[in-house]
Design an enzyme around this catalytic site. Structure first.
Site, PDB file in Angstrom:
ATOM      1  N   PRO A 363       0.822  -1.216   0.000  1.00 16.35           N
ATOM      2  CA  PRO A 363       0.000   0.000   0.000  1.00 16.35           C
ATOM      3  C   PRO A 363       0.855   1.265   0.000  1.00 16.35           C
ATOM      4  O   PRO A 363       1.913   1.314   0.628  1.00 16.35           O
ATOM      5  CB  PRO A 363      -0.803  -0.108   1.302  1.00 16.35           C
ATOM      6  CG  PRO A 363      -0.762  -1.553   1.671  1.00 16.35           C
ATOM      7  CD  PRO A 363       0.544  -2.066   1.168  1.00 16.35           C
ATOM      8  N   VAL A 365       2.410   2.885  -2.559  1.00 19.64           N
ATOM      9  CA  VAL A 365       3.545   3.074  -3.469  1.00 19.64           C
ATOM     10  C   VAL A 365       3.122   3.778  -4.756  1.00 19.64           C
ATOM     11  O   VAL A 365       3.956   4.003  -5.627  1.00 19.64           O
ATOM     12  CB  VAL A 365       4.235   1.719  -3.795  1.00 19.64           C
ATOM     13  CG1 VAL A 365       4.852   1.120  -2.557  1.00 19.64           C
ATOM     14  CG2 VAL A 365       3.253   0.749  -4.435  1.00 19.64           C
ATOM     15  N   GLY A 366       1.828   4.085  -4.920  1.00 17.57           N
ATOM     16  CA  GLY A 366       1.403   4.872  -6.073  1.00 17.57           C
ATOM     17  C   GLY A 366       0.765   4.082  -7.185  1.00 17.57           C
ATOM     18  O   GLY A 366       0.779   4.524  -8.337  1.00 17.57           O
ATOM     19  N   LYS A 367       0.176   2.913  -6.880  1.00 16.71           N
ATOM     20  CA  LYS A 367      -0.419   2.081  -7.936  1.00 16.71           C
ATOM     21  C   LYS A 367      -1.624   2.766  -8.573  1.00 16.71           C
ATOM     22  O   LYS A 367      -1.737   2.828  -9.800  1.00 16.71           O
ATOM     23  CB  LYS A 367      -0.825   0.725  -7.350  1.00 16.71           C
ATOM     24  CG  LYS A 367       0.307  -0.073  -6.750  1.00 16.71           C
ATOM     25  CD  LYS A 367      -0.140  -1.444  -6.300  1.00 16.71           C
ATOM     26  CE  LYS A 367      -1.158  -1.379  -5.177  1.00 16.71           C
ATOM     27  NZ  LYS A 367      -0.615  -0.785  -3.946  1.00 16.71           N
ATOM     28  N   SER A 684      11.421 -18.811   3.234  1.00 16.80           N
ATOM     29  CA  SER A 684      12.654 -18.022   3.165  1.00 16.80           C
ATOM     30  C   SER A 684      13.358 -17.871   4.508  1.00 16.80           C
ATOM     31  O   SER A 684      14.444 -17.294   4.573  1.00 16.80           O
ATOM     32  CB  SER A 684      12.345 -16.631   2.599  1.00 16.80           C
ATOM     33  OG  SER A 684      11.468 -15.930   3.450  1.00 16.80           O
ATOM     34  N   LYS A 727      13.065  -6.788   1.163  1.00 16.93           N
ATOM     35  CA  LYS A 727      13.773  -7.306   2.328  1.00 16.93           C
ATOM     36  C   LYS A 727      15.041  -6.500   2.608  1.00 16.93           C
ATOM     37  O   LYS A 727      15.352  -6.170   3.767  1.00 16.93           O
ATOM     38  CB  LYS A 727      14.120  -8.781   2.114  1.00 16.93           C
ATOM     39  CG  LYS A 727      12.891  -9.683   2.070  1.00 16.93           C
ATOM     40  CD  LYS A 727      13.260 -11.133   1.792  1.00 16.93           C
ATOM     41  CE  LYS A 727      12.015 -12.022   1.777  1.00 16.93           C
ATOM     42  NZ  LYS A 727      12.324 -13.424   1.484  1.00 16.93           N
TER      43      LYS A 727
END
Length: 790
Positions: A363, A365-367, A684, A727
């Site tokens: 959320p 980031v400008g999508k 991971s 990460k």
């Protein structure tokens, strides 16, 4: 004559749902065997007398003494017919009231001893007043029941009833006329005086009049409404005839002619024009008052408003498009390049199919705003629809016109609003679609987002093929896990990663701070945030992949400054690190000092979340005399399997790691991953688990300045993982500058900004031994020597 001489023993017929009153005739259909026998017995006598008594419970077929009322009516059989052997129809005349003293026989019929029960013949002013009131109420009730065709005054009703100054006869006649229920009729028969009977009947009849008045009002309203519709229809027909005589057109015909002219002028496909003309012919033949008239008209207006062949001209100036994209968004090179590539294709082939893009990222980031920039760069219309929580397929595909209040789906409505068949359509939050008994919207999107199918998209309301292939579809999502695989295959995935501190600084200077200054009414001279203050705002008050929290923090600073100027301050407000504490309070996020000197069994891992990357600490401790493996921290199945794999690897390589194998047999193991309230899963954390266990069993602390990520196998291989950029940025935000990655992920470092790559130290591992050498200094020399010998 004594009372004993008046007692008679007579056959008795029980009635289920009615009461026979004295001096009144009543037809009866007798079918029960006992009642038939009683009728036969009465007919065999000269007087033909019988007792009629009402049952207390109509559901009892063979009533006993307790099922009968004690007061009934002695009657005389006047006429009898027998339609068949099992049924007798008789006409009886009530003679007088009687009281049942005793039931003498039950078989083959009921025989009872009865005594006449006359009503005292008192007269008074109240009796006379109630009698007149009953006549008035009776006349009113009969008039209401017959729609105003009954007697108009009490005198007429008296003549109609053959009234002879006997109040009880009036009561009994009115009771039989209005079909009162059984209990009310029985109470009238049991009345001990004329006055009591008149009072009861007056109350019952008043209630009947109220019910009849209400029924008459409802009927009158309905007739009035119907008469109004008929009147309007006749007037319209007369107006149409007058207009035809005068050579004028009525308004309905004028509307139809306007629609016909619009259809002729519109650039419609041939099959659409044919359907529109067919519906127009139906509209022309249909009266205006019919509900479907408006439905057809609305449908035709939708056809005329849709952009079947209208399109906006694309701005194919690539340099200008690049400038627009750079003005609106910082970085995002991959996304911008993809848009410019499509622009280049359109320049060479204007009929090229539009791509279907899916922006995936945390959320903030400008999508969503990126879709607006794409439309501005291409010079196209922009329409956005949020799919979050949508669970009804009809919201997308529309409702069939057979339903009341039917509407076209959101896609067709968006095309109508755009006014062009090549807009940028943004489907926001496609990963949050719902699904229930009303359908699956994700399945409906399969056709919409398939270039081979959406050129003949059929909305349920429109029911005509509409070409969506010219539209540029852009979807957004925070994660791909909840998107069905068939839908995911139709979209081109473009990942928007989180921003580094330097990128956030640039974005804040170029976009966030000017926007907040404009919203609060401040000028650049009135509020200045220093570089040190902005960095402290980013690192100490926000910890996210996107920019929403940062913009909120900048907004709070701007509002604090605006308040000072509103209170009369005239000097500029300069915000540095020290001023932030006064404005926003103490720092929300601080590095964890305890982790800088970690105990044995603690290792630092890296995780990917929908909100970006995060640092994950894994803690392992030995349990003396324990046997089992305990795992806590809300770990998913995959992460639990990683913990078991890590224990098996360390145990099987105990000699290599210099660990006494007895440690595994004599100690239990507890692995915990804070925070316990947050669910976690994924492979991971494998190398982090191995490092934590090796540190715990060797009782040697691992390096706390290094974070790691990677999947591990039983043979010690380190496998690649995803989300490297998020990460690494999470480690950097926490103050960790040394990161261990699988060697296969070395190529992913190109997604990181140059400033981050130059600042961080990266160690690439092929095997678990590479990780342990870098993490546990006491094992490094032993593992290095073993590797050289091997």
């Amino acid at each position: 004559m004594t009372e004993h001489e008046h007692i008679q023993s007579l056959p008795l017929v029980p009635l289920k749902n009615s009461v026979l009153f004295p001096n009144l005739l009543m037809p009866l259909s007798v079918g029960r065997p006992a009642s038939l026998a009683a009728i036969e017995a009465a007919l065999s006598t000269e007087e033909k007398e019988i007792v009629i008594v009402a049952q207390r419970d109509s559901s009892v077929d063979s009533p006993g003494p307790g099922d009968l009322y004690t007061i009934g009516t002695k009657a005389v059989i006047r006429k009898m017919t027998r339609p068949n052997e099992d049924l007798v129809e008789v006409l009886v005349l009530g003679v007088e009231r009687v009281v049942v003293l005793k039931v003498e026989e039950l078989e083959p019929f009921i025989r009872a001893r009865v005594l006449p029960l006359p009503v005292p013949g008192e007269t008074s002013a109240e009796v006379e007043a109630l009698t007149r009131a009953l006549l008035e109420l009776g006349a009113k009730a009969i008039g209401l029941a017959q729609g105003g065709q009954g007697p108009q005054n009490p005198g007429e009703l008296g003549k109609l009833l053959g009234f002879t100054d006997e109040p009880l006869r009036l009561v009994y006649m009115l009771a039989s006329m209005f079909n009162l229920d059984l209990k009310k009729e029985q109470s009238l028969l049991e009345a001990q005086s004329r006055l009591e009977a008149l009072r009861l009947m007056h109350g019952y009849l008043s209630h009947e009049v109220q019910v009849l008045e209400l029924r008459a009002k409802i009927a009158t309203d309905a007739r009035t409404e119907m008469s109004k519709e008929q009147r309007d229809y006749l007037l319209r027909q007369q107006m149409r005839a007058i207009q035809q005589e005068l050579g004028e057109k009525n308004s309905d015909q004028a509307d139809v002619d306007i629609l016909r002219e619009q259809i002729e002028k519109a650039e419609l496909p041939e099959d659409v024009r044919k359907e529109a003309n067919r519906e127009l012919q139906r509209l022309e033949r249909m009266p205006t008052g019919q509900p479907e008239h408006q439905v057809i008209r609305t449908y035709l207006e939708l056809i005329l408003e849709l952009p079947w062949n209208k399109r906006t001209e694309d701005n194919l100036d690539i340099a200008r498009a690049r400038q627009v994209l750079d003005e609106d968004h910082y970085n995002l090179k991959e996304v911008k390049e993809r848009i410019l590539e499509h622009l280049g294709v359109l320049k060479l082939n204007p009929e090229a199919k539009a791509p279907i893009l899916c922006f995936v990222g945390p959320p903030g980031v400008g999508k969503t705003s990126l879709g607006q920039s794409i439309a501005r760069a291409l010079g196209r219309k922009f329409e956005r629809m949020s799919l979050g929580g949508l669970h009804d397929e009809s919201e997308l595909r529309g409702h069939r016109r057979t339903y009341i209040g039917a509407l076209p789906g959101r896609l067709i409505q968006a095309m109508r609003r755009a006014g062009a068949n090549n807009p940028v359509l943004m489907l926001d939050e496609v990963d949050k679609l719902g699904r229930d008994f009303r359908g699956d919207p994700a399945a409906a999107l399969l056709e919409v987002l398939d270039p081979e199918q959406n050129k003949t998209f059929r909305d349920n309301y429109l029911d005509l093929p509409f070409d969506l292939s010219k539209a540029l579809f852009v979807t957004t999502a925070n994660t791909l896990d909840t998107i069905p695989r068939p839908l995911l295959d139709r979209m081109e995935i473009l990942r928007l990663s989180g921003y580094s501190e330097e990128e956030k600084t640039h974005i804040a200077r170029r976009y966030l701070i000017p926007r907040q200054l404009k919203q609060t009414g401040l000028t650049v001279e009135q509020l200045r945030i220093t570089d040190e203050g902005l960095r402290k705002l980013i690192s100490g008050y926000t910890r996210e992949a996107g920019l929403r929290r940062l913009e909120q923090a900048v907004g709070r600073v701007a509002r604090k400054a605006a308040l000072k100027f509103a209170e009369g301050q005239t000097e500029a407000v300069v915000v540095g690190p020290d001023e932030l504490a006064d404005m926003l309070g103490p720092e929300v996020f601080q590095p964890e000092p305890a982790r800088r000197d970690a105990a044995p069994g603690v290792a630092t891992g890296l995780a990917w979340t929908e909100a970006g990357g995060d640092v994950l600490y894994i803690e392992a401790t030995l349990l003396p005399d324990g046997k089992s493996l305990t795992i806590t921290g809300q770990l998913g199945e995959v992460m639990q399997e990683s913990a078991k794999t890590a224990q098996s690897y360390v145990w099987s390589h105990a000699d290599l790691l210099g660990i006494d194998a007895a440690e595994f047999r004599s100690n239990g193991l507890h692995i915990h991953v804070p925070a316990g309230a947050i669910p976690k899963d994924g492979p991971s954390a494998g190398v982090t688990m191995v490092t934590a266990l090796a540190s715990a069993y060797s009782r040697t602390p691992a390096r706390s300045d290094t974070a790691m990520t990677g999947e591990v196998t039983l043979t010690g291989l380190v496998l690649p993982i995803g989300g490297v950029k998020e990460k690494v940025l999470a480690a950097r935000r926490t103050g960790i500058k040394r990161v261990i990655l699988p060697r296969a992920n070395q190529k992913d470092l190109r997604d990181l900004p140059e400033s981050v790559r130059s600042e961080m130290e990266f160690i690439f591992a092929d095997r678990v031994e590479d990780v342990l050498i870098a993490m546990i200094p006491t094992l490094a020399e032993r593992l290095t020597l073993t590797r050289k010998v091997a």
